[in-house]
Scaffold this motif. Structure first.
Motif, PDB file in Angstrom:
ATOM      1  N   ILE A 167      37.528  42.088  45.373  1.00 24.46           N
ATOM      2  CA  ILE A 167      36.684  42.988  45.443  1.00 24.46           C
ATOM      3  C   ILE A 167      35.211  42.919  44.216  1.00 24.46           C
ATOM      4  CG2 ILE A 167      35.788  45.723  45.618  1.00 24.46           C
ATOM      5  CD1 ILE A 167      37.478  44.700  47.981  1.00 24.46           C
ATOM      6  N   ASN A 168      35.745  42.869  42.669  1.00 25.57           N
ATOM      7  CA  ASN A 168      35.439  42.507  41.820  1.00 25.57           C
ATOM      8  C   ASN A 168      34.749  41.523  41.947  1.00 25.57           C
ATOM      9  OD1 ASN A 168      36.414  44.872  40.373  1.00 25.57           O
ATOM     10  ND2 ASN A 168      37.938  43.551  39.120  1.00 25.57           N
ATOM     11  N   ALA A 169      34.768  40.251  42.583  1.00 25.16           N
ATOM     12  CA  ALA A 169      34.282  39.090  42.992  1.00 25.16           C
ATOM     13  C   ALA A 169      33.122  39.210  44.091  1.00 25.16           C
ATOM     14  CB  ALA A 169      34.655  37.840  43.439  1.00 25.16           C
ATOM     15  N   LEU A 170      33.377  40.408  44.788  1.00 23.92           N
ATOM     16  CA  LEU A 170      32.449  40.142  46.188  1.00 23.92           C
ATOM     17  C   LEU A 170      30.816  41.036  45.296  1.00 23.92           C
ATOM     18  CD1 LEU A 170      32.166  42.631  47.969  1.00 23.92           C
ATOM     19  CD2 LEU A 170      34.341  42.485  48.756  1.00 23.92           C
ATOM     20  N   GLN A 171      31.458  42.376  44.305  1.00 28.46           N
ATOM     21  CA  GLN A 171      30.227  42.849  44.295  1.00 28.46           C
ATOM     22  C   GLN A 171      29.764  42.113  43.002  1.00 28.46           C
ATOM     23  OE1 GLN A 171      30.026  46.183  44.581  1.00 28.46           O
ATOM     24  NE2 GLN A 171      31.523  46.869  45.965  1.00 28.46           N
ATOM     25  N   SER A 172      30.633  41.137  42.398  1.00 26.29           N
ATOM     26  CA  SER A 172      29.679  40.547  41.695  1.00 26.29           C
ATOM     27  C   SER A 172      28.924  39.627  42.171  1.00 26.29           C
ATOM     28  CB  SER A 172      30.235  39.814  40.830  1.00 26.29           C
ATOM     29  OG  SER A 172      31.196  40.211  40.198  1.00 26.29           O
ATOM     30  N   GLY A 173      28.949  39.319  44.028  1.00 29.21           N
ATOM     31  CA  GLY A 173      28.247  38.894  44.519  1.00 29.21           C
ATOM     32  C   GLY A 173      27.073  39.169  44.974  1.00 29.21           C
ATOM     33  N   GLY A 201      33.966  38.884  28.973  1.00 30.93           N
ATOM     34  CA  GLY A 201      34.170  40.504  28.430  1.00 30.93           C
ATOM     35  C   GLY A 201      34.396  41.035  29.422  1.00 30.93           C
ATOM     36  N   ASN A 202      35.054  40.416  30.710  1.00 31.95           N
ATOM     37  CA  ASN A 202      35.261  41.506  31.846  1.00 31.95           C
ATOM     38  C   ASN A 202      34.482  42.615  32.304  1.00 31.95           C
ATOM     39  OD1 ASN A 202      37.168  41.542  33.355  1.00 31.95           O
ATOM     40  ND2 ASN A 202      38.590  42.811  32.669  1.00 31.95           N
ATOM     41  N   ILE A 203      32.852  42.203  31.822  1.00 37.07           N
ATOM     42  CA  ILE A 203      31.888  43.487  32.359  1.00 37.07           C
ATOM     43  C   ILE A 203      31.857  43.601  33.786  1.00 37.07           C
ATOM     44  CG2 ILE A 203      29.426  44.373  32.187  1.00 37.07           C
ATOM     45  CD1 ILE A 203      30.022  42.735  29.339  1.00 37.07           C
ATOM     46  N   GLY A 204      32.033  44.757  34.700  1.00 38.23           N
ATOM     47  CA  GLY A 204      32.424  44.587  36.158  1.00 38.23           C
ATOM     48  C   GLY A 204      31.319  44.715  37.160  1.00 38.23           C
ATOM     49  N   PRO A 205      30.926  45.169  37.595  1.00 38.27           N
ATOM     50  CA  PRO A 205      30.093  45.042  38.607  1.00 38.27           C
ATOM     51  C   PRO A 205      29.381  46.224  37.964  1.00 38.27           C
ATOM     52  CG  PRO A 205      32.130  44.354  40.095  1.00 38.27           C
ATOM     53  CD  PRO A 205      32.616  44.230  38.903  1.00 38.27           C
ATOM     54  N   THR A 206      29.441  47.171  37.792  1.00 36.76           N
ATOM     55  CA  THR A 206      28.577  48.103  37.807  1.00 36.76           C
ATOM     56  C   THR A 206      28.629  48.452  36.879  1.00 36.76           C
ATOM     57  OG1 THR A 206      30.501  49.868  37.363  1.00 36.76           O
ATOM     58  CG2 THR A 206      29.972  49.372  39.501  1.00 36.76           C
ATOM     59  N   VAL A 249      38.254  32.956  42.615  1.00 32.87           N
ATOM     60  CA  VAL A 249      38.530  32.607  41.674  1.00 32.87           C
ATOM     61  C   VAL A 249      38.161  32.712  40.714  1.00 32.87           C
ATOM     62  CG1 VAL A 249      40.255  31.406  39.830  1.00 32.87           C
ATOM     63  CG2 VAL A 249      40.586  31.817  42.594  1.00 32.87           C
ATOM     64  N   LYS A 250      36.956  31.662  40.699  1.00 33.78           N
ATOM     65  CA  LYS A 250      36.031  30.926  39.652  1.00 33.78           C
ATOM     66  C   LYS A 250      35.349  32.320  39.062  1.00 33.78           C
ATOM     67  CE  LYS A 250      34.659  27.605  41.803  1.00 33.78           C
ATOM     68  NZ  LYS A 250      34.447  26.466  42.422  1.00 33.78           N
ATOM     69  N   CYS A 251      34.976  33.137  39.711  1.00 30.80           N
ATOM     70  CA  CYS A 251      33.673  33.982  39.582  1.00 30.80           C
ATOM     71  C   CYS A 251      34.369  35.502  38.685  1.00 30.80           C
ATOM     72  CB  CYS A 251      33.825  34.652  40.909  1.00 30.80           C
ATOM     73  SG  CYS A 251      32.269  36.165  40.290  1.00 30.80           S
ATOM     74  N   ASP A 252      35.844  35.664  39.234  1.00 27.74           N
ATOM     75  CA  ASP A 252      36.914  36.007  38.206  1.00 27.74           C
ATOM     76  C   ASP A 252      36.946  36.060  36.800  1.00 27.74           C
ATOM     77  OD1 ASP A 252      38.075  38.289  37.804  1.00 27.74           O
ATOM     78  OD2 ASP A 252      40.110  37.691  38.941  1.00 27.74           O
ATOM     79  N   VAL A 253      37.286  34.253  36.776  1.00 29.33           N
ATOM     80  CA  VAL A 253      37.180  33.175  35.618  1.00 29.33           C
ATOM     81  C   VAL A 253      36.486  33.758  34.517  1.00 29.33           C
ATOM     82  CG1 VAL A 253      37.900  31.458  34.283  1.00 29.33           C
ATOM     83  CG2 VAL A 253      39.710  32.279  36.181  1.00 29.33           C
ATOM     84  N   GLY A 254      35.110  33.619  35.188  1.00 28.52           N
ATOM     85  CA  GLY A 254      34.280  33.229  34.976  1.00 28.52           C
ATOM     86  C   GLY A 254      33.864  34.701  33.903  1.00 28.52           C
ATOM     87  N   MET A 255      34.371  35.787  34.832  1.00 29.41           N
ATOM     88  CA  MET A 255      33.048  37.346  34.345  1.00 29.41           C
ATOM     89  C   MET A 255      34.560  37.719  32.774  1.00 29.41           C
ATOM     90  SD  MET A 255      33.926  40.485  36.403  1.00 29.41           S
ATOM     91  CE  MET A 255      35.341  41.266  36.300  1.00 29.41           C
ATOM     92  N   LEU A 256      36.249  37.394  32.994  1.00 28.92           N
ATOM     93  CA  LEU A 256      36.914  38.204  32.294  1.00 28.92           C
ATOM     94  C   LEU A 256      35.774  37.259  31.166  1.00 28.92           C
ATOM     95  CD1 LEU A 256      39.197  39.218  32.200  1.00 28.92           C
ATOM     96  CD2 LEU A 256      40.597  36.998  32.740  1.00 28.92           C
TER      97      LEU A 256
END
Lengths: 434, 388, 445
Positions: free
Chosen positions: A68-74, A109-114, A99-106
């Motif tokens: 969900i984090n990845a799709l929201q980031s998308g 700094g693990n800043i979520g979609p919001t 996976v890459k979206c998640d790894v990159g987000m982490l």
């Protein structure tokens, strides 16, 4: 391609009350995650297919859902940067962009979609259902979080059936691996009654969700089961299955949809109600998230309504009869995991799609083949041929990706969708005249 | 009359290029009975054998089949092995198989099992769902049941019931085979100039299409001949190849790596032949023994879950054991297990200061120039480092 | 006369077809696509009307000269067509000349202007002389596009009249490059009515004097014939950029299917390999599309790939096929990736492989990609029609014929010399059908 403003909320133009409520629910979920450092709530990262939300809730655990984090980031145009970062770190161009979206987000700094920092997971619950990549994904995350990882293997329904041994294997894992690990994480004793309560609420919401999905059998359909559908499944696929809030949302949604039917209204779109239902389609495969609205527009501009989709079944095939059953808490969780769409064999998927085409009186079906997701994509060209053969309805095939904008070629996809719909139209009118 | 290493390799190479599976058909006609195919990475060949069938390893069609129909089933962003495998099937080349097994390797092979049910509904097939839980009481029990079901069904296909005695005998034959294969690998590790990988691979690969006893004898013959044959040693770099466990690199690619100045001293090609790191228990219930061997002694590989972050360490261990100087990551394009595993392995190699290089291939890669260039440079660099 | 127009805006060429109300082809036009799609469509359409009026001219002549042998009539018509083309060409040369001189006014040319201007006059005069030869009876032209013919002539003349210091060759050519772009983006009057007068006079000066009056009358009748465009339908890669209402746009898949059906009524499978995409289409007995597949987003295996190869080998595109046909030992090529084409080629050449053998392999690999697409779309049914630029390549056709026979058995393979117009023809037929089936509420002007 229309210029995109980065922070436009894709739901902005949608006015329904339920849509508003859906947004609030998802926002509250992200707020709750962001507040974890203060509240001290325990978090467990897990996947949507085969998620054990009721069980987690019974331990007062907040789920983190990387998909969900990845799709929201998308949707919020952040995925390209994350994917870039992951590839810079050595991840292959060939692999899943979630996976890459998640790894990159982490890594960033693990800043979520919001825009708020997401908490680190206290545990990874590797619900291994219907997707091989899940396993590698959490092996990768484990390297980052250095937290305990609990593996729950869901056997594959290779022959389209659940055997007693498959079910037993799941129950054993729940009893001997998953529950003890959650007890250890939270320091709480497993409370089967709390689980039963949540399961009761789940079943109630599931009833309403099914009524909503099946409303598309009406003409005109009051809903779009794909583009609208992904909003409808939001709460039940995330943290709200088994909650009162979830129940209330689905009751409200159901009422709204029933009212639409009574008013003879078509589905809602970002540009208002669709007034002229020209095509009824069944869609297989996940949507593209980076260009979600552009993609949606290609459909509603042509008067195409998706009356049934398989993507909205990755978190459970409720419309085929499954309900969470409080009288058999662990057995029902096992059945749930085993029954998710991506855990079905290809012949079963063909059967389901063909049934949808017939039951929903669709003019055709369209496959959005997604590069990231071999679980969906491998074999889709055979599915296309088989469903065409079984239903006599025309199939269409387009290709894109989940959250990698480099794989969304707007002009190309629009060309195919147009060609496809014109073909359906031509066939239809030829059928009438001949 | 004794054969030279080259002659043994040439014999194996004929098997390798035979897309009509002549050796299997001949075996059937000689009264062997049945043939059951299996795809990578792991299949319980002992059970197939105990049901009176020859296990036939199906690993695509390499670079010598023009894939037309198979391509029609797959998008461009999926790997190559299922295309050529489907092509083999729809062109009738796999008609001789009485059954086909699809191990739980990845989603592509998993879905291929469903395609098979639709493409070849008349022949037996089964998805082999290996356990990813390694508790003997949980995953072990589940797997034992799977093995028994498989045995029962294969028995129905072949008409030969898989008795405990038969299975025990089969396990023994495959133990012997694994031992001799391991010995060949040890020979290559210790004297790589005597056992080049281009030969070792072909001899190993012959095991896909001949019966186990014949293969054991072949490997034995090769080992004995290779030990007795003087070949010039070379100042090559010692490397381990990782990522080749499913879709196979073309022979030309293996040769290119060697010619660029590398001794391949360990690899993960055709892992099924060396799956168990220790033999199954010789007595007692043979199903239980096989299941137990699986949960206790499975070789670390990307397709299996690792309950601890141990796979990187296992690779380092392999590198050390093989006295290798570096690692070549050779992954098939779009191979999810290999490519997603790689960053974790790389991280561990970085920690240990072990050099590596990486490229992608597909079974029908025709251009070896860039790869030869890359591995050659890699080999040279390692030489410089070790000299420094 | 009522007419129906189809316009196909392709990535390299734009085509137009004009039909009469019986669905017979009146005329066809083609031009190179340019950045301005609207103009490309206008040019192609004008061309199609020019050939339409020549069709009418032919009919008129037939009526007036019914007693004459048909060879006489054909000679008159042919002479007039050539004269007309020359007339159009000269008009474009006039514009080119004006633009070349305008470009010369740019400040950067101040130092050479005085030397260059008279030389340009000489160059353009030479182009005019050569022009008559291009359109002489029996002359073979390398291209039908103004930019190609004039470009080659200009180079030749500029080489002759340039001076390394006073008026360098490169400078003259750069003037041409700037001017030709402007010529292509200028809406010139190249239509039948505006040019037939002088064309006729010139033709008559050279032709059969005895037929002077009937020819003049026929030409006048052709120019005056009322061509009433009832409806136009657009298709092709650039169709979204056409200034047409939505219901007058059709996908190229549908148009290709219908166009192929019109050319070869027994067509069941169509393969189109164009510059940027490959399409496999299945149609029923009425030309209705029942299924299709297109290549994915990369252009591997499309016509463009052959373009890269031709560039890499320093050959003309049309030379590739014949060379490949000389192969005696085909090389296996597994990749049709345009990005790697050059590298693969160089490696093969370095290995000592012969050019023709490599080319044979390349052609086969392109056709293999198409075969997969065909299989994906439902196979190859009888009859099988091959269209698009690559259908003109004999080596590709050979490979296709062999592979189809190998995989599907004997199939009748249709290739029309006019296959480039398949999409436009289909679009024109849609225009006609729309009106005939009464699906139109209002008739477009």
């Amino acid at each position: 391609m229309a210029p995109r403003r980065p922070d436009v909320d894709p739901t902005a133009a949608v006015k329904d009350r339920s849509m508003q409520r859906q947004k609030e629910l998802i926002a509250s979920y992200y707020d709750r995650l962001a507040a974890v450092p203060e509240t001290g709530e325990k978090t467990v990262a897990t996947f949507v297919p085969g998620n054990l939300t009721e069980l987690l809730l019974s331990f007062d655990i907040v789920p983190i859902l990387p998909e969900i984090n990845a799709l929201q980031s998308g949707m919020r145009q952040k995925s390209a940067g994350y994917i870039n970062e992951a590839e810079r770190m050595g991840h292959s161009e060939d692999v899943c962009t979630y996976v890459k979206c998640d790894v990159g987000m982490l890594a960033g700094g693990n800043i979520g979609p919001t825009g708020k920092i997401l908490p680190a997971a206290d545990m990874l619950l590797l619900s291994y259902t219907g997707c091989f990549t899940f396993m590698k994904w959490f092996e990768l995350l484990r390297e980052e979080y250095k937290c305990p990882t609990v593996f729950l293997q869901t056997p594959y329904q290779a022959r389209g059936e659940v055997t007693p041994e498959m079910r037993q294997y799941m129950i054993e894992q729940l009893k001997k691996v998953v529950i003890p690990s959650l007890e250890q994480l939270t320091g709480k004793k497993f409370d089967i009654d709390r689980l039963r309560e949540a399961l009761t609420l789940s079943a109630r919401a599931e009833d309403d969700l099914v009524a909503v999905l099946e409303s598309a059998k009406h003409r005109p359909s009051p809903i779009d089961s794909y583009f609208g559908g992904v909003y409808y499944i939001g709460p039940i696929f995330t943290a709200f299955r088994g909650t009162q809030e979830g129940c209330d949302y689905y009751a409200m949604l159901r009422k709204e949809v029933e009212q639409r039917i009574a008013d003879g209204r078509g589905p809602t779109t970002p540009e208002g109600d669709l007034e002229d239902e020209r095509f009824r389609l069944v869609v297989e495969g996940p949507p593209n998230w980076t260009n979600f609205r552009e993609f949606w527009k290609m459909f509603y501009d042509e008067g195409a309504v998706v009356v049934a989709s398989t993507y909205t079944k990755v978190g459970g095939l409720y419309d085929r009869g499954f309900r969470h059953d409080p009288s058999d808490p662990l057995g029902t969780l096992a059945d749930y995991c085993l029954g998710c769409y991506t855990n079905l064999s290809l012949p079963k998927r063909v059967e389901l799609l063909s049934d949808y085409v017939n039951e929903y009186e669709a003019d055709g079906f369209l496959i959005n083949s997604v590069k990231s997701c071999a679980s969906f994509s491998a074999g889709q060209l055979l599915i296309l041929r088989e469903v065409e053969e079984r239903t006599g309805r025309a199939g269409g095939f387009i290709e894109s990706d989940l959250v990698d904008p480099r794989y969304f070629s707007g002009a190309n996809i629009k060309n195919r969708i147009e060609s496809y719909l014109q073909m359906v139209d031509q066939k239809r009118s030829a059928g009438v005249t001949s | 009359m004794t054969r030279t290493c080259q002659e043994i390799a040439a014999y194996s190479e004929r098997l390798y290029y035979d897309l009509e599976f002549g050796s299997c058909k001949a075996w059937k006609e000689d009264g062997g009975g049945h043939c059951v195919g299996y795809m990578p990475v792991y299949a319980p060949r002992e059970v197939i054998h105990a049901a009176g069938a020859m296990p036939v390893g199906i690993v695509g069609a390499g670079d010598w089949l023009e894939v037309i129909r198979g391509d029609a089933y797959y998008q461009s962003y999926l790997c190559h092995i299922p295309r050529s495998t489907v092509d083999l099937a729809v062109t009738g080349r796999l008609e001789f198989l009485d059954g086909m097994l699809f191990p739980s390797t990845c989603d592509v092979i998993r879905n291929l099992s469903g395609m098979w049910q639709m493409l070849r509904p008349e022949t037996y097939s089964r998805y082999v769902d290996v356990p990813q839980n390694f508790d003997p009481e949980i995953g072990g029990r589940f797997w034992e049941h799977e093995l028994r079901e498989l045995a029962r069904e294969l028995g129905e296909v072949t008409g030969t019931e898989v008795t405990d005695a038969r299975l025990r005998a089969s396990i023994k034959l495959f133990d012997e085979n694994r031992a001799v294969v391991n010995e060949m690998y040890a020979l290559r590790r210790d004297q790589p100039h005597r056992a080049p990988t281009s030969e070792v691979y072909l001899v190993l690969r012959a095991g896909n299409v001949v019966d186990v006893e014949t293969h054991t004898a072949l490997v034995r013959e090769y080992i004995d001949t290779a030990k007795a044959t003087d070949r010039p040693d070379m100042d090559n770099s010692r490397v381990v190849i990782v990522g080749t466990f499913c879709e196979q690199p073309p022979l030309g690619l293996i040769k290119s790596i060697e010619r660029s100045g590398c001794f391949v001293v360990d690899d993960d090609m055709l892992l099924v032949s060396r799956w168990f790191t220790a033999d199954p228990a010789p007595d007692g219930d043979p199903f239980g023994a096989l299941a137990r061997a699986f949960v206790d002694h499975t070789v670390p590989t990307a397709v299996m879950y690792s309950p601890t972050s141990g796979r990187g360490k296992a690779l380092v261990e392999r590198v050390r054991r093989a006295r290798a100087e570096g690692v070549i990551f050779a992954a098939p394009s779009f191979c999810v297990p290999a490519l997603l595993d790689q960053p974790m392995l790389v991280a561990e190699l970085d920690r240990e200061g072990i050099p590596y290089t990486a490229f992608k291939y597909s079974e029908n890669t025709g251009q070896f120039g860039p790869i030869r260039e890359q591995t050659g440079t890699f080999a040279d660099t390692m030489k410089l480092w070790s000299a420094a | 006369m009522k007419c129906f127009v189809g316009i196909d805006l392709g990535s390299t060429t734009s085509k137009a077809v004009v039909l009469d109300e019986d669905g017979r082809i009146l005329g066809r036009g083609i031009t190179n696509s340019r950045s301005n799609y609207e103009l490309a469509s206008a040019v192609a359409r004008t061309e199609a009307y020019v050939t339409s009026r020549f069709t009418i001219f032919g009919r008129e002549l037939d009526e007036r000269l019914a007693s004459h042998p048909s060879s006489d009539r054909e000679r008159v018509a042919e002479a007039l067509r050539r004269s007309f083309r020359l007339q159009q060409y000269l008009r474009q040369l006039d514009t080119l000349e004006a633009f070349v001189h305008e470009e010369l006014e740019n400040r950067r040319y101040a130092s050479v202007r005085d030397e260059a201007a008279p030389r340009l006059v000489t160059v353009l005069a030479q182009l005019r002389d050569v022009a008559t030869r291009h359109f002489a009876a029996g002359a073979k032209r390398k291209s039908d596009f103004f930019r190609d013919l004039a470009g080659a002539d200009f180079q030749e003349a500029a080489e002759e009249h340039s001076d390394p210091i006073l008026a360098p060759f490169g400078m003259l050519v750069s003037l041409y490059d700037k001017a030709i772009l402007r010529v292509e983006n200028e809406q010139l009057e190249l239509g039948f009515e505006a040019n037939i007068g002088p064309a006729l006079e010139r033709a008559l000066d050279e032709g059969d004097v005895g037929l002077r009056d009937p020819a003049r009358l026929a030409a006048e009748a052709a120019a005056a014939a009322p061509l009433d465009e009832v409806r136009a339908v657009g298709t092709g890669y650039g169709r979204a950029r056409l200034p047409f209402p939505r219901d007058q746009i059709r996908s190229e898949i549908l148009c290709h299917g219908l166009g192929a059906h019109a050319m070869f009524p027994n067509t069941r499978t169509v393969l189109d390999i164009g510059g940027q995409d490959t399409k496999a289409i299945q149609v029923d007995s009425a030309g209705i599309v029942t299924g299709f597949q297109m290549n994915d987003r990369c252009a591997a295996g499309c016509g463009r790939y052959l373009g890269y190869i031709a560039d890499e080998m320093n050959l003309g595109l049309h030379e590739l096929g014949p060379l490949a046909q000389k192969s005696t030992r085909r090389v296996r090529i597994s990749s049709t990736c345009t990005v790697f084409a050059g590298a693969e080629l160089r490696e093969r050449l370095a290995l000592g492989e012969r050019r023709e053998d490599i080319l044979a392999g390349l052609h086969r690999s392109i056709v293999l990609r198409a075969m997969s697409l065909l299989a994906r779309s439902g196979g190859v049914d009888d009859e099988f029609t091959f269209t698009g630029g690559v259908a003109n390549n004999a080596a590709a056709v050979d490979a296709l014929r062999a592979l189809v026979a190998e995989n599907y058995g004997e199939r009748t393979l249709n290739i029309s010399p006019d296959s480039i117009y398949t999409g436009a023809l289909g679009a024109a037929l849609f225009a006609l059908r729309d009106v005939q089936h009464g699906s139109l509420v209002e008739v477009a002007a």
